[in-house]
Design a protein around this motif. Sequence first.
Motif, PDB file in Angstrom:
ATOM      1  N   LYS A 120      11.912 -26.643  13.310  1.00 42.18           N
ATOM      2  CA  LYS A 120      12.269 -26.854  11.909  1.00 42.18           C
ATOM      3  C   LYS A 120      11.180 -26.336  10.982  1.00 42.18           C
ATOM      4  N   ALA A 121       9.930 -26.620  11.344  1.00 43.74           N
ATOM      5  CA  ALA A 121       8.816 -26.135  10.512  1.00 43.74           C
ATOM      6  C   ALA A 121       8.776 -24.616  10.500  1.00 43.74           C
ATOM      7  N   ALA A 122       9.013 -23.999  11.670  1.00 43.54           N
ATOM      8  CA  ALA A 122       9.002 -22.533  11.734  1.00 43.54           C
ATOM      9  C   ALA A 122      10.147 -21.960  10.923  1.00 43.54           C
ATOM     10  N   ALA A 123      11.328 -22.605  10.992  1.00 43.89           N
ATOM     11  CA  ALA A 123      12.464 -22.115  10.204  1.00 43.89           C
ATOM     12  C   ALA A 123      12.168 -22.216   8.712  1.00 43.89           C
ATOM     13  N   THR A 124      11.584 -23.332   8.302  1.00 43.09           N
ATOM     14  CA  THR A 124      11.226 -23.479   6.891  1.00 43.09           C
ATOM     15  C   THR A 124      10.197 -22.432   6.487  1.00 43.09           C
ATOM     16  N   THR A 125       9.229 -22.208   7.322  1.00 41.31           N
ATOM     17  CA  THR A 125       8.206 -21.215   7.019  1.00 41.31           C
ATOM     18  C   THR A 125       8.806 -19.815   6.955  1.00 41.31           C
ATOM     19  N   LEU A 126       9.717 -19.499   7.874  1.00 45.76           N
ATOM     20  CA  LEU A 126      10.349 -18.187   7.868  1.00 45.76           C
ATOM     21  C   LEU A 126      11.169 -17.994   6.601  1.00 45.76           C
ATOM     22  N   LYS A 127      11.894 -19.028   6.179  1.00 46.79           N
ATOM     23  CA  LYS A 127      12.678 -18.931   4.944  1.00 46.79           C
ATOM     24  C   LYS A 127      11.768 -18.695   3.744  1.00 46.79           C
ATOM     25  N   GLU A 128      10.654 -19.399   3.730  1.00 50.43           N
ATOM     26  CA  GLU A 128       9.714 -19.186   2.625  1.00 50.43           C
ATOM     27  C   GLU A 128       9.176 -17.760   2.635  1.00 50.43           C
ATOM     28  N   ARG A 129       8.881 -17.254   3.846  1.00 53.66           N
ATOM     29  CA  ARG A 129       8.392 -15.877   3.917  1.00 53.66           C
ATOM     30  C   ARG A 129       9.447 -14.883   3.466  1.00 53.66           C
TER      31      ARG A 129
ATOM     32  N   GLU B 251      11.460 -11.144  -0.590  1.00 56.39           N
ATOM     33  CA  GLU B 251      12.514 -10.742  -1.515  1.00 56.39           C
ATOM     34  C   GLU B 251      11.984 -10.697  -2.948  1.00 56.39           C
ATOM     35  N   GLU B 252      11.140 -11.652  -3.274  1.00 57.43           N
ATOM     36  CA  GLU B 252      10.557 -11.658  -4.619  1.00 57.43           C
ATOM     37  C   GLU B 252       9.645 -10.443  -4.827  1.00 57.43           C
ATOM     38  N   GLU B 253       8.842 -10.117  -3.805  1.00 61.40           N
ATOM     39  CA  GLU B 253       7.984  -8.943  -3.912  1.00 61.40           C
ATOM     40  C   GLU B 253       8.806  -7.661  -4.026  1.00 61.40           C
ATOM     41  N   ALA B 254       9.904  -7.555  -3.261  1.00 64.79           N
ATOM     42  CA  ALA B 254      10.759  -6.368  -3.338  1.00 64.79           C
ATOM     43  C   ALA B 254      11.394  -6.249  -4.717  1.00 64.79           C
ATOM     44  N   ALA B 255      11.807  -7.381  -5.291  1.00 58.00           N
ATOM     45  CA  ALA B 255      12.390  -7.341  -6.637  1.00 58.00           C
ATOM     46  C   ALA B 255      11.365  -6.874  -7.667  1.00 58.00           C
ATOM     47  N   LYS B 256      10.122  -7.329  -7.517  1.00 56.30           N
ATOM     48  CA  LYS B 256       9.075  -6.878  -8.444  1.00 56.30           C
ATOM     49  C   LYS B 256       8.818  -5.380  -8.299  1.00 56.30           C
TER      50      LYS B 256
END
Length: 237
Positions: free
Chosen positions: A158-167, A172-177
Amino acid sequence: MSDKKGSAYGTPATDTSFRRNYDLDEYAQKAKVREASEKEEAKARYEAKMAGKKYYKPMTGDETHTRARREVIDLEANVGKTVLVPAGAGQGKRGRGAGFYCGACDLTFKDNIQWVEHVNSMQHLRNIGETGEVKKATAEDVHRRIAEVWERLQERKKAAATTLKERLDMREEEAAKEREERRRKRQEELARKKAEKEAEEKVKVEYGDDVRVEGEHDEDDMMAAMGITGFGTSKKK
């Protein structure tokens, strides 16, 4: 005039009632018990030595079975730190000195190999209240252990999934910028070219076609410099 024999507290100057009184009989009994214990330990050490065995502190009955170590031995905790040690601490292992210190055994070790060996030794286990023997696990203990490990694995997933989603969100935010920055540069380039073209058109409108715009007649000037005035035709009229 005050009495020279008295004190500031109103008691005689020779009064020592404020000092602590020691029970001599009590401390004498403690000394006898300590001496008897030391003699017993010396005898046990001698007998173990004669039998070719190593002496260990006798168990009191309050010890527990040895369990797997839960925490990781941190060998780099004091790296880069300054530690004050007593003046005579550099002689032998007994007492606190410079190195890895064991408070349970009151010993200091100079390198990590000796320290790890001591932590796993019977002497250390006895001093921290363990028997040095591992409890035989039952079927219930095995099932409970498997359940605990499974729960930990699920929590890590669960922690890894949460971390992967955050990454992924961060990427995605960096690509949008980056896309926004490229769009802004394209718009600035188009606006600059449009402004230059409008300026050229404005000059032509104001001064007519005779006005030379920079870079417009470079090809004609080059041909004139080479003596080429134009290409004729061999077709007869």
